[in-house]
Scaffold this motif. Sequence first.
Motif, PDB file in Angstrom:
ATOM      1  N   ILE A  28       0.312  -1.355   0.145  1.00 21.86           N
ATOM      2  CA  ILE A  28      -0.209  -0.259  -0.029  1.00 21.86           C
ATOM      3  C   ILE A  28       0.853   1.506  -0.099  1.00 21.86           C
ATOM      4  O   ILE A  28       0.617   2.304   0.507  1.00 21.86           O
ATOM      5  CB  ILE A  28      -0.585  -0.069   1.786  1.00 21.86           C
ATOM      6  N   ARG A 331      -0.265 -10.922   4.193  1.00 25.21           N
ATOM      7  CA  ARG A 331       0.572  -9.908   3.871  1.00 25.21           C
ATOM      8  C   ARG A 331       2.396 -10.169   4.229  1.00 25.21           C
ATOM      9  O   ARG A 331       3.344  -9.489   4.052  1.00 25.21           O
ATOM     10  CB  ARG A 331      -0.621  -9.148   5.065  1.00 25.21           C
ATOM     11  N   ALA A 430      -5.180  -0.182  -3.187  1.00 29.38           N
ATOM     12  CA  ALA A 430      -4.021  -0.050  -1.778  1.00 29.38           C
ATOM     13  C   ALA A 430      -5.224   1.229  -1.018  1.00 29.38           C
ATOM     14  O   ALA A 430      -5.405   0.301   0.486  1.00 29.38           O
ATOM     15  CB  ALA A 430      -3.320   0.855  -1.727  1.00 29.38           C
ATOM     16  N   GLU A 431      -6.247   1.732  -1.856  1.00 27.60           N
ATOM     17  CA  GLU A 431      -6.944   2.063  -0.669  1.00 27.60           C
ATOM     18  C   GLU A 431      -8.043   1.568   0.289  1.00 27.60           C
ATOM     19  O   GLU A 431      -8.724   1.597   1.192  1.00 27.60           O
ATOM     20  CB  GLU A 431      -6.994   3.948  -0.709  1.00 27.60           C
ATOM     21  N   ASP A 433      -8.044  -1.570   0.022  1.00 27.18           N
ATOM     22  CA  ASP A 433      -7.212  -2.641   1.162  1.00 27.18           C
ATOM     23  C   ASP A 433      -7.434  -1.407   2.690  1.00 27.18           C
ATOM     24  O   ASP A 433      -7.288  -2.509   3.146  1.00 27.18           O
ATOM     25  CB  ASP A 433      -6.338  -3.124   0.839  1.00 27.18           C
ATOM     26  N   SER A 434      -6.721  -0.563   2.712  1.00 26.41           N
ATOM     27  CA  SER A 434      -6.859  -0.367   4.111  1.00 26.41           C
ATOM     28  C   SER A 434      -8.152   0.079   5.059  1.00 26.41           C
ATOM     29  O   SER A 434      -7.579  -0.142   6.034  1.00 26.41           O
ATOM     30  CB  SER A 434      -5.841   0.837   3.499  1.00 26.41           C
ATOM     31  N   GLN A 435      -8.688  -0.032   4.514  1.00 23.45           N
ATOM     32  CA  GLN A 435     -10.210  -0.207   5.092  1.00 23.45           C
ATOM     33  C   GLN A 435     -10.730  -0.700   5.562  1.00 23.45           C
ATOM     34  O   GLN A 435     -11.234  -1.016   6.994  1.00 23.45           O
ATOM     35  CB  GLN A 435     -11.300   1.280   4.023  1.00 23.45           C
ATOM     36  N   LYS A 438      -8.172  -1.740   8.007  1.00 25.46           N
ATOM     37  CA  LYS A 438      -8.588  -1.637   9.670  1.00 25.46           C
ATOM     38  C   LYS A 438      -9.717  -1.913  10.199  1.00 25.46           C
ATOM     39  O   LYS A 438     -10.385  -1.618  11.734  1.00 25.46           O
ATOM     40  CB  LYS A 438      -9.077   0.404   9.590  1.00 25.46           C
ATOM     41  N   THR A 451      -4.213 -10.122   2.311  1.00 24.65           N
ATOM     42  CA  THR A 451      -4.739  -8.450   1.451  1.00 24.65           C
ATOM     43  C   THR A 451      -5.577  -8.531   0.264  1.00 24.65           C
ATOM     44  O   THR A 451      -4.957  -9.826  -0.513  1.00 24.65           O
ATOM     45  CB  THR A 451      -3.520  -7.496   1.608  1.00 24.65           C
TER      46      THR A 451
END
Length: 560
Positions: A28, A331, A430-431, A433-435, A438, A451
């Motif tokens: 990311i 990951r 990537a954005e 995926d990060s949400q 979290k 991921t």
Amino acid sequence: MRYLNKFCLNNGLIKVIPVTLISTVFSISVQAQSPVYTPQARFCADGGTSLCSAMPSMIGQDPAVTPGVGYHGLPPVVSDFSRDSQTPFDNMAWQMFIAANWSLDANASAATALTGVGQRVWQTWKRPQDIFGSEAPICANPRGLPRFSIMSKTGGQPDGRLDGILEASSNQPLIDRYGNWVMYERRVNPIEEWFITKPRVEKNGNRSFVYTLKSVDGQQRYIKALQAKASPFSFPEGEDLVAIDPKTEKSNGKVGAIEMKTAWRILTPSDQKSRYLVMDALLEVSADMVSNQQPICTQVSLGLVGMHIIQKNPVRGDLKDQWIWATFEHRDNAPLSTSPADPVDFSSYGQYPDSNCPLVAPARDKIYSLYNPDCTACINNKAPTTSTKDRYVWAPNQPYASSYLVANTGGTPKYGTQVVQCAKAYSLTAEIDSQWAKQLRAINSVFANYTLIGTQWGADIEQTAPPFVQRSAVPDFLSNTTMETYLQTGTCEYEEGTCVRVKGAGSCVGCHKFATLAAKDHAGKSVSSDFSFLMGLATDFRIQAEPVDTGENDPESQDK
């Protein structure tokens, strides 16, 4: 998937075709998007705002598939939702992953259902050997563990209906840092299982015959019925549900056919098991695949390291009824190249045709399961060699791939495959995926350790595509380091079913376009199997269909 190669040929001729699910990778650390626009995760297909067990049947609202608009590539910067073609597909990918990995209690809270303890929904789905048959088990199983069977069939070749160690298309295995093979299994959801195994009826005069698609004979009968109606072979597609209000949009209509492939590695005392979805299994390997000619029958703990999920999507605007392809990784698998391919730069995928993408300095930021920074002699993404084509011999005990490890400078110690990720993530993927990560970390879910690499979809939606856009798939590239290790940035050129040259860029959709049924039509020609290579596993013997007293003669209507 060993069965992939022989169906990626076109009448025996050399054919350059795409071979991998390709691209946006899970790092990311990518260039930030314009602050004007941030894509939003949709955590539930039923329109809710929390993680849920609902399996999506389709993407949410997407301007890219609006009739007459057309797809114009993955832009490096997206200023608003009208230019964001990818996020609805990535949200569907995550929704499928979470729904499939939910516990068997659909009503359990996310915090309870996503711990990873106990059986997952997808683990109740059938495997190819459950549908098409296979060699008989060879090991006693008093504990009733799931079987992971690596076995040969008559003639000594691996049984392609069972689990395996050979990657799709390249027919080469992957070895983890502890010297064990990475292993693969496949599943189909109940919708696809029923489509293959349901009784169909062929009427011949006053007699009717019952058949299924599990055999070549049954497939030949079905081809005959389809061609009489000028209909193509097609798996059941999902049912589209779109709410008027995009803020509460639902996408949990009737689910279509789903196929899944998973990659597993044997966990050792050096591994942190709590970071993996773990499956305790009975590993059985037939004697002719073991160096001492004795079968392996042992219990192992397997950790999930990769997952492909594909679902047959309904028509939506200009989106065709093909499949939506999603791929995930753990990951901790492998580090990102210091000069990775870029999903918004088509030309960047041709620079490492052998997937030997560079890593300037050894990656020591974490302990990777498919990479060891201490191996100075290892070549990145180089497959183990063997003198026996497509056959790799197991050691009787761990490490099972000990004969194929790479010696470091000085001769010792020895190492497994040195895997490096060759492509970076598309920034919006990537954005998203990060949400999702979290949200999963907030409930201490084991699935926060996985991921989304990317989501690919059939993109034949324009009469004249821009020159930088492949017409067959979006994104142009998608690969998983656990399943397409050696083809991350390349396509394959085949000779007699063997990949002999790798070059250019590839796409899973592009290769699966060449999938055919095990049976041929009355003229002896191959028949498309709607992107699924599993249908090529049908048995070769003819099943003598028994006459029954029924007048049904419409396989098309039976599939609705």
